[in-house]
Design a protein around this motif. Structure first.
Motif: not given
Length: 245
Positions: A134-135, A141-145, A191-200, A222-228
């Motif tokens: 799941v990670m 996402m972090f690689i893309a950032i 926090a809820e708009v950003l992806p970090f809490v959702h990843a956790v 997934i959405a953040y990863a694709i966009v980034l």
């Protein structure tokens, strides 16, 4: 084959810096041991290893952004990348070549965190493997950032953005250190708009076997990863064209 050859070169570049690799893997473990020790003396449900380890894994992955960003930024500042622009590699090939060697590194980092958690009392069961899988969108996402930052900024700027700023954002806005409901208000909303809490939360749901809850949080990541990742390709392509002129 062109992308794989470029990825192989980047793997060698990453392995030439074992100190940073050790820090990226070791620092999250230090935090894990510290918070587990706090929990053993002052019982806090949030710091129980089952709740804590997904957050530590996500926090650890923030260091992957620094590796990816520094790798591409240093290449951009040298003549190496300028020479490669004459090759038939596209911007997508370049970004994929930077990302591919970082994925095994990210899996290794997450795996080490979960292995340490087992020694600290995490029950050994099949959901650990699910939580690690799941990670994967979080890894991308972090690689893309990092790749996006490295495509835009120089290595010193990447160090500040992907080092101090991103690691703090992923720590404080992920719900790892404290329950976001205790703060509430705009802080929780951001926090809820950003992806970090959702990843956790996706990792916690997978580890707890709450399969129905995984996708709702994972879809954000997934959405953040694709966009980034798309933005990283677009930004790198723009830099290729401007540097080639």
């Amino acid at each position: 084959m062109k992308t794989w050859a470029f990825a192989s070169r980047n793997s060698k570049e990453i392995l030439r810096d074992p100190l940073n690799l050790a820090f990226g893997i070791g620092f999250p473990l230090v935090v894990l041991f510290l918070l587990t020790a706090i929990q053993s003396n002052i019982p806090i449900s949030l710091f129980e290893v089952e709740n804590l380890i997904p957050g530590i894994a996500v926090f650890g992955l923030s260091f992957i952004s620094l590796f990816s960003g520094m790798l591409i930024a240093k290449d951009r500042s040298s003549s190496f990348l300028m020479r490669l622009f004459a090759s038939p590699l596209t911007a997508g090939d370049f970004i994929s070549g930077y990302a591919l060697p970082l994925i095994p590194m990210a899996f290794a980092q997450v795996g080490v965190c979960f292995i340490a958690a087992i020694f600290l009392g995490l029950s050994l069961h099949v959901n650990i493997l699910l939580a690690i899988l799941v990670m994967f969108p979080t890894m991308v996402m972090f690689i893309a950032i990092g790749l996006l930052a490295g495509s835009i900024f120089n290595d010193k700027q990447v160090g500040g953005i992907c080092g101090a700023l991103l690691t703090n954002l992923s720590a404080w806005l992920s719900g790892t250190w404290f329950d976001l409901n205790l703060v509430g208000g705009p802080f929780k909303a951001i926090a809820e708009v950003l992806p970090f809490v959702h990843a956790v939360d996706a990792g916690r749901a997978a580890l707890a076997g709450n399969y129905a809850a995984i996708l709702s949080d994972l879809s954000w990541v997934i959405a953040y990863a694709i966009v980034l990742f798309s933005l990283a390709v677009f930004s790198f392509n723009k830099k290729m064209k401007s540097d080639s002129n």
